[in-house]
Write a protein that holds these residues in place. Sequence first.
Motif, PDB file in Angstrom:
ATOM      1  N   ILE A 173       0.968  -1.117  -0.011  1.00  0.00           N
ATOM      2  CA  ILE A 173      -0.096  -0.030   0.157  1.00  0.00           C
ATOM      3  C   ILE A 173       0.873   1.326   0.064  1.00  0.00           C
ATOM      4  N   VAL A 174       0.865   1.955  -0.985  1.00  0.00           N
ATOM      5  CA  VAL A 174       1.618   3.277  -1.303  1.00  0.00           C
ATOM      6  C   VAL A 174       0.854   4.466  -1.058  1.00  0.00           C
ATOM      7  N   ASN A 175       0.994   5.173  -0.057  1.00  0.00           N
ATOM      8  CA  ASN A 175       0.601   6.584   0.284  1.00  0.00           C
ATOM      9  C   ASN A 175       1.379   7.669  -0.225  1.00  0.00           C
ATOM     10  N   LEU A 176       0.773   8.573  -1.185  1.00  0.00           N
ATOM     11  CA  LEU A 176       1.703   9.766  -1.657  1.00  0.00           C
ATOM     12  C   LEU A 176       1.326  10.737  -0.605  1.00  0.00           C
ATOM     13  N   SER A 177       2.386  10.557   0.445  1.00  0.00           N
ATOM     14  CA  SER A 177       2.024  11.478   1.427  1.00  0.00           C
ATOM     15  C   SER A 177       2.246  13.160   1.489  1.00  0.00           C
ATOM     16  N   ASN A 178       2.661  13.706   0.593  1.00  0.00           N
ATOM     17  CA  ASN A 178       2.643  15.083   0.299  1.00  0.00           C
ATOM     18  C   ASN A 178       1.539  15.559  -0.720  1.00  0.00           C
ATOM     19  N   LEU A 179       0.792  14.704  -0.955  1.00  0.00           N
ATOM     20  CA  LEU A 179      -0.460  15.332  -1.891  1.00  0.00           C
ATOM     21  C   LEU A 179      -0.996  16.440  -1.311  1.00  0.00           C
ATOM     22  N   PRO A 180      -1.375  16.249  -0.023  1.00  0.00           N
ATOM     23  CA  PRO A 180      -2.052  17.585   0.602  1.00  0.00           C
ATOM     24  C   PRO A 180      -1.403  18.821   0.273  1.00  0.00           C
ATOM     25  N   SER A 181      -0.215  18.880   0.543  1.00  0.00           N
ATOM     26  CA  SER A 181       0.816  19.998   0.693  1.00  0.00           C
ATOM     27  C   SER A 181       0.727  20.639  -1.043  1.00  0.00           C
ATOM     28  N   LEU A 182       1.013  19.522  -1.980  1.00  0.00           N
ATOM     29  CA  LEU A 182       0.867  20.006  -3.302  1.00  0.00           C
ATOM     30  C   LEU A 182      -0.392  20.766  -3.487  1.00  0.00           C
ATOM     31  N   GLN A 183      -1.348  19.995  -3.187  1.00  0.00           N
ATOM     32  CA  GLN A 183      -2.825  20.712  -3.435  1.00  0.00           C
ATOM     33  C   GLN A 183      -2.909  22.015  -2.982  1.00  0.00           C
ATOM     34  N   ARG A 229      12.878  11.574  -7.488  1.00  0.00           N
ATOM     35  CA  ARG A 229      13.816  12.298  -8.706  1.00  0.00           C
ATOM     36  C   ARG A 229      13.006  13.362  -8.780  1.00  0.00           C
ATOM     37  N   PRO A 230      13.765  14.803  -9.141  1.00  0.00           N
ATOM     38  CA  PRO A 230      13.087  15.920  -9.517  1.00  0.00           C
ATOM     39  C   PRO A 230      12.402  15.890 -10.741  1.00  0.00           C
ATOM     40  N   SER A 231      11.130  16.404 -11.057  1.00  0.00           N
ATOM     41  CA  SER A 231      10.461  16.417 -12.164  1.00  0.00           C
ATOM     42  C   SER A 231      10.035  17.747 -12.702  1.00  0.00           C
ATOM     43  N   ARG A 232       9.961  18.145 -13.907  1.00  0.00           N
ATOM     44  CA  ARG A 232       9.664  19.375 -14.464  1.00  0.00           C
ATOM     45  C   ARG A 232       8.292  19.425 -14.890  1.00  0.00           C
ATOM     46  N   THR A 233       7.685  18.336 -14.372  1.00  0.00           N
ATOM     47  CA  THR A 233       6.067  18.436 -14.538  1.00  0.00           C
ATOM     48  C   THR A 233       5.302  19.172 -13.639  1.00  0.00           C
ATOM     49  N   LEU A 234       5.893  18.844 -12.526  1.00  0.00           N
ATOM     50  CA  LEU A 234       5.532  19.617 -11.119  1.00  0.00           C
ATOM     51  C   LEU A 234       6.115  21.130 -11.023  1.00  0.00           C
ATOM     52  N   PRO A 235       5.482  21.951 -10.362  1.00  0.00           N
ATOM     53  CA  PRO A 235       5.990  23.099 -10.236  1.00  0.00           C
ATOM     54  C   PRO A 235       7.235  23.129  -9.204  1.00  0.00           C
ATOM     55  N   GLU A 236       8.332  24.060  -9.476  1.00  0.00           N
ATOM     56  CA  GLU A 236       9.205  23.825  -8.622  1.00  0.00           C
ATOM     57  C   GLU A 236      10.100  22.428  -8.338  1.00  0.00           C
ATOM     58  N   ALA A 237       9.529  21.671  -9.276  1.00  0.00           N
ATOM     59  CA  ALA A 237      10.354  20.302  -9.433  1.00  0.00           C
ATOM     60  C   ALA A 237      10.073  19.621  -8.121  1.00  0.00           C
ATOM     61  N   ASP A 238       8.929  19.648  -7.594  1.00  0.00           N
ATOM     62  CA  ASP A 238       8.766  18.900  -6.281  1.00  0.00           C
ATOM     63  C   ASP A 238       9.015  17.540  -6.215  1.00  0.00           C
ATOM     64  N   PRO A 239       9.515  17.015  -5.260  1.00  0.00           N
ATOM     65  CA  PRO A 239       9.253  15.481  -5.403  1.00  0.00           C
ATOM     66  C   PRO A 239       8.066  14.665  -5.115  1.00  0.00           C
ATOM     67  N   LEU A 240       8.048  13.358  -5.468  1.00  0.00           N
ATOM     68  CA  LEU A 240       6.841  12.688  -4.773  1.00  0.00           C
ATOM     69  C   LEU A 240       7.353  11.852  -3.633  1.00  0.00           C
ATOM     70  N   GLN A 241       6.792  12.135  -2.342  1.00  0.00           N
ATOM     71  CA  GLN A 241       7.152  11.610  -1.376  1.00  0.00           C
ATOM     72  C   GLN A 241       6.196  10.415  -0.906  1.00  0.00           C
ATOM     73  N   PHE A 242       6.583   9.222  -0.707  1.00  0.00           N
ATOM     74  CA  PHE A 242       5.908   7.917  -0.432  1.00  0.00           C
ATOM     75  C   PHE A 242       6.107   7.473   0.754  1.00  0.00           C
ATOM     76  N   HIS A 243       4.941   6.819   1.449  1.00  0.00           N
ATOM     77  CA  HIS A 243       5.079   6.108   2.396  1.00  0.00           C
ATOM     78  C   HIS A 243       4.419   4.640   1.953  1.00  0.00           C
ATOM     79  N   ILE A 244       5.306   3.486   2.372  1.00  0.00           N
ATOM     80  CA  ILE A 244       5.008   2.220   1.674  1.00  0.00           C
ATOM     81  C   ILE A 244       4.677   1.241   2.831  1.00  0.00           C
ATOM     82  N   ALA A 245       3.538   0.535   3.050  1.00  0.00           N
ATOM     83  CA  ALA A 245       3.594  -0.653   3.893  1.00  0.00           C
ATOM     84  C   ALA A 245       3.587  -1.872   3.096  1.00  0.00           C
ATOM     85  N   ILE A 246       4.417  -2.750   3.586  1.00  0.00           N
ATOM     86  CA  ILE A 246       4.494  -4.173   2.792  1.00  0.00           C
ATOM     87  C   ILE A 246       3.544  -5.266   3.807  1.00  0.00           C
TER      88      ILE A 246
END
Length: 585
Positions: free
Chosen positions: A454-464, A527-544
């Motif tokens: 189960i992968v959670n995009l933990s920084n989604l609220p801050s990006l929005q 990894r930095p991406s030009r798709t997101l503003p300011e090249a923000d990363p995607l921060q994941f939390h993963i439960a296995i």
Amino acid sequence: MQAKRKFTAAGVLAAFARGLLVLLCLQSALLARTAAASELLTLDQQRAPLNMVQALEFWLDAGGQASVEKVEAGAHTLDFAPVQSGRHYELDNAALWLRFNAVVQNPQTHWKLELPMSGVDRITLYYRDSLGRWVVQQAGDSLPMNAWPQPGRYPVFSLSHEAGQLIHYYLRVEHARIPFSALPRVVSDAQVTTARQLEHLLLGAYFGLAALVTVLALINATAYRDWGFATYALYVATFAGSQGAFSGVAGLYLWPELPKLNNISIVLLPLTAAAAALWFVRTVTTPKRFSRSLDWFIVALMGLLPMIALIDAAFPTIESFALINILISAGMVVLLMVVGVSLFEGDRHARWMALGFLPIIVATLFPLLRNFGVLASSFLTQNALMLGSAVEAPILFYGLLRRVTLRRESETRATALPTTDPLTGLGTVRLLLGRLRQALRTAERYKQPCALLIVNLSNLPSLQQQHGRETGDRAMVMAAACIRAAAQPTDTVARVGDSLFALLMEGPMSSDSVTQVATKILASGLRPSRTLPEADPLQFHIAIGYVAESARLGPDQAQACLERMVQAVKDMNDGSRKAIRLTHL
């Protein structure tokens, strides 16, 4: 006083003489005109093909009972007049006589008289040979093909081969219900052969195209279960059959010894094709959506067209033929009306119907106007429908392909909607649970491990919050791409929450290999991406959640297992820096 009277008498005599001279001049001019109109045809190799208009004279036998002997005997008393190109002759109960004189100069060239018009009821050529005997040749739709002097789509007669001999030719034409305006022409035997070869090549190409389109339409109708293709196949087949009857090909190859079928088919097949065209348009555009009255009118016209054709076949009259032409015209108007209404209502498929039917509607005007006596017989009145059909067929076929493709895409999207996330294209919770039950069943039966991440995009609220909802959606799509890139083709990737994803792994594996996959997902997000503003990363939390060989989890525990793992990844947002957590289920 006496002198004045003499002067007046002399003036009268002079005026009378001048009037007589004028009459003589007019008579001479008329005779000269008649002589010019009936000029002698000289048949030599250098002048082929010949223009016969100046050599032809006609006489209309109102009762249609005159014999060739009577016509020959009355050559100077009957009202023969010069033929005018493009003139129509009504021959319902009459017969048209044409006469001309010809002499052969080159005996090595064999000359033919042909009437380039199929569908003529009967035409007879008369001339006397060197012994004074009549040579008679007959052709036409009322005769079997073995009675024709030269089998073909239209009448072809042999002229006399006697060189230097003046021959008087008489041509008798019977042609009911349709105004007759075709004129014969004299060609050499070699020209007839060349023309026949070219005709067979072009006609073979047309009927081959019609057969190919019909077969492909039937294949698509079966494969896609689409009535649009089925009705289109019927329309193309009946229209090609009508052109076979109209062009004389059917009478030449299909029923050469059954001349009665010529007149029946030349009416029945076109009306059936018109009914099939209406059925096809009704199937594709579904006018019932706009007007039930229009839809019922189309259905009634579809049934009326072949019914009138059958009545006309049994009891052919001038009135029934006029009604047939009116019905065909009405069918064209209704077809245009249906397509126009569909275009107005925004039907995306109607534009292809309009573009496809445009050439055939324009082409239909030529034979219709000829039947009404507006146009004379010509190449277009004979062949415009074939040309229009050759242009129409690929356009309508392409339009149907686009229609069925769009419809299948819509059906696929509708079918996949319960199991596909519309934003990311991943599976839904419903799909994941079904796959998880199967994986747990397999693990229990064959002692085969599996893992649920189960992968959670933990920084989604801050990006929005910083960049808006659109950026958040873009981050979710990127996260789905990262997880899908780390998965194997046999794995299942699904979205199970606002910012939650699931990866179900099956097959031989260890807990270390599962952790490596989780690490790969984590690294790809950083990894930095030009798709997101300011090249923000995607921060994941993963439960296995790792299911070992010795685990005893049944398929009925799939829902509980998923809920436990979702809760585990949510618990990781407690400020702990550990981004990956492994749990043995």
